[in-house]
Design an enzyme around this catalytic site. Structure first.
Site, PDB file in Angstrom:
ATOM      1  N   GLU A 222      -5.632  -8.459  -0.528  1.00  0.00           N
ATOM      2  CA  GLU A 222      -6.364  -8.122   0.708  1.00  0.00           C
ATOM      3  C   GLU A 222      -7.794  -7.766   0.357  1.00  0.00           C
ATOM      4  O   GLU A 222      -8.040  -7.020  -0.596  1.00  0.00           O
ATOM      5  CB  GLU A 222      -5.749  -6.909   1.428  1.00  0.00           C
TER       6      GLU A 222
ATOM      7  N   GLU B  55       0.827  -1.215   0.000  1.00  0.00           N
ATOM      8  CA  GLU B  55       0.000   0.000   0.000  1.00  0.00           C
ATOM      9  C   GLU B  55       0.861   1.264   0.000  1.00  0.00           C
ATOM     10  O   GLU B  55       0.666   2.169   0.815  1.00  0.00           O
ATOM     11  CB  GLU B  55      -0.959   0.008   1.197  1.00  0.00           C
TER      12      GLU B  55
END
Ligand code: P53
Length: 477
Positions: free
Chosen positions: A375, A177
């Protein structure tokens, strides 16, 4: 039409080292930046304490004790039929300070043993090199990723682990991320992505772009190096994909959302196309930012395009050009407003399964490279019933709806999706809040926010549900 998912589809689950391992001071591990990050709660910020302070709680020190219990946990993953398992390597286990010449053999051995255990069960490890942690020394000594020295340290760390595990680990990702730190107003994001608290810098945004340049170069170097070490390795980037919808069909909203999405696309553009896009160069010019680049950096970026895009998807957000100002910290975008068509979790994460199909199409359309959903999941407070069991229907409903949309993207839209690893397959420490009580797992861990609990594992209702999903390759939902 063939409605089946590819037979090699990588079903599995995901966690990150610091959120599960514990053993924070064992096996020669050095102090990591997350070891000085306190536990918080929804609405109670986690505190960065520089050193460990008496009387504070640091949930990551013990996390869920995966460091000692990974054999049993992996056996449970195998029982669910996992084809892969995503976790990260704690940099501070391999280089305790970060700038040593030689790695710590005990740390390397821990991951050797863990990967062997996975492979013994036929589970493919999927490994993130940097998931929100780094040796604390690199922050106190060099200022984190502001420094080019840290770039070199990271490449050294990556080279050591890529060489060591090249025959055990095929799938890698560089920075988890990486785009979270675009939201530089929230100290936690810059701190965990890069060891930099942006709003303490004279020009936070310019500093953020400088840090990013170092990480883009590091990522590209690692991709090239990984391919040299072993051409079979697949090295991806990893983006938090919260799509930003226009609040309405007002042209200003549509254009506003287009510009807002650059906060996501910038990262994909550099990682996947190997150069900075025109809009960011214009922004730097307009704002007078001087991003320091070395001769050769552009060539490094061009040569090191990532092989695939790993992405997290939890929610969507909506943005509005006029009269907004209610921006939520999570979307990171000033103009974000609640979307009246979707519902939010207790933590304010807006649940939107169609947004996953939309996101997959958006990324595939732009880059035409494989995508890996590494995710997705639903954080909730689980309650045991009178029989001591957890009936987490809400989690099953969330995952089912998202898997349905993922299938549509693959089967109807032709998007190339490599696999799906729901977040927090084993209950773990929440990243944003440092709580145990925000749970994602198929496997419950008996551990509570006040530090009580035995670490005992038990299966939630979703455990058997997910086992069937995998066994039927996504047919039985
Ligand atoms: P927790 C924001 C938006 C999407 C994903 O988060 C995000 C975030 C927060 O940065 O983070 C990912 O535990 C992250 C994991 C994290 C997971 O989401 O706060 O990669 O480390 O645990 C869930 O509920």
């Amino acid at each position: 039409m063939n409605n089946a998912l590819p037979k090699e589809f990588l079903w599995g689950g995901a966690v990150a080292a610091h959120q599960v391992e514990g053993g924070w001071d064992q096996g020669g591990k050095g102090l990591s930046i997350v070891d000085v990050l306190t536990s918080g709660a929804h609405g109670v910020e986690r505190v960065i304490t520089d050193q460990i302070e008496e009387g504070r709680r640091y949930a990551n020190h013990e996390a869920v004790d995966f460091y000692h219990r990974y054999r049993d946990d992996i056996a449970l993953f195998a029982e669910m039929g996992f084809k892969c398992f995503r976790t990260s390597i704690a940099w501070s286990r391999i280089f305790p300070q970060g700038d040593e010449a030689e790695p710590n053999e005990a740390g390397l051995r821990f991951y050797d043993d863990m990967f062997d255990e996975l492979l013994r069960h036929g589970i493919e490890p999927v490994i993130t090199l940097s998931h929100f942690e780094m040796p604390n020394h690199l922050v106190t000594q060099y200022g984190g990723w502001k420094s080019r020295t840290v770039l070199d340290c990271f490449v050294r760390f990556s080279e050591v682990v890529l060489r060591r595990y090249q025959h055990k680990v095929k799938y890698w990702m560089t920075f988890n991320e990486i785009n979270n730190q675009r939201n530089w107003k929230v100290p936690l994001f810059g701190y965990c992505c890069s060891g930099v608290i942006y709003n303490q810098e004279p020009n936070p945004e310019e500093c953020m772009y400088q840090v990013l340049h170092h990480q883009f170069v590091a990522s590209a170097k690692v991709v090239s190096l990984g391919h040299e070490i072993n051409p079979d390795l697949q090295i991806g980037c990893m983006l938090a994909m919260v799509p930003l919808y226009p609040y309405s069909c007002h042209p200003d909203d549509v254009m506003y959302a287009e510009i807002a999405m650059r906060e996501r696309f910038l990262f994909g553009d550099v990682h996947m196309r190997g150069h900075y896009p025109a809009y960011i160069r214009k922004e730097w010019q307009r704002k007078g930012y001087q991003i320091v680049m070395e001769a050769g950096d552009e060539a490094i970026l061009r040569a090191g395009c990532a092989d695939y895009i790993g992405l997290s998807y939890y929610m969507s957000n909506a943005v509005r050009a006029h009269g907004a100002g209610t921006g939520t910290a999570l979307s990171g975008f000033e103009g974000s407003v609640p979307n009246p068509h979707v519902q939010a979790s207790e933590w304010g994460w807006q649940i939107d399964p169609v947004g996953l199909r939309y996101t997959l199409n958006l990324l595939y359309g732009r880059y035409e490279k494989p995508l890996f959903i590494v995710e997705n999941g639903f954080g909730a407070r689980d309650q045991k019933d009178e029989r001591g069991e957890i009936d987490d229907d809400y989690r099953i409903a969330y995952l089912r709806a998202h898997i349905e949309q993922m299938k549509l993207a693959i089967v109807e839209d032709g998007v190339d999706v490599m696999g799906y690893t729901p977040w927090g397959c084993l209950d773990c420490v929440s990243f944003t809040t440092g709580e145990y009580s925000k749970r994602y797992g198929f496997i419950h861990v008996d551990k509570n926010d006040d530090g009580s609990g035995s670490f005992a594992r038990s299966k939630k209702r979703s455990f058997d549900w997910y086992r069937q999903v995998i066994a039927s390759n996504g047919e039985t939902l």
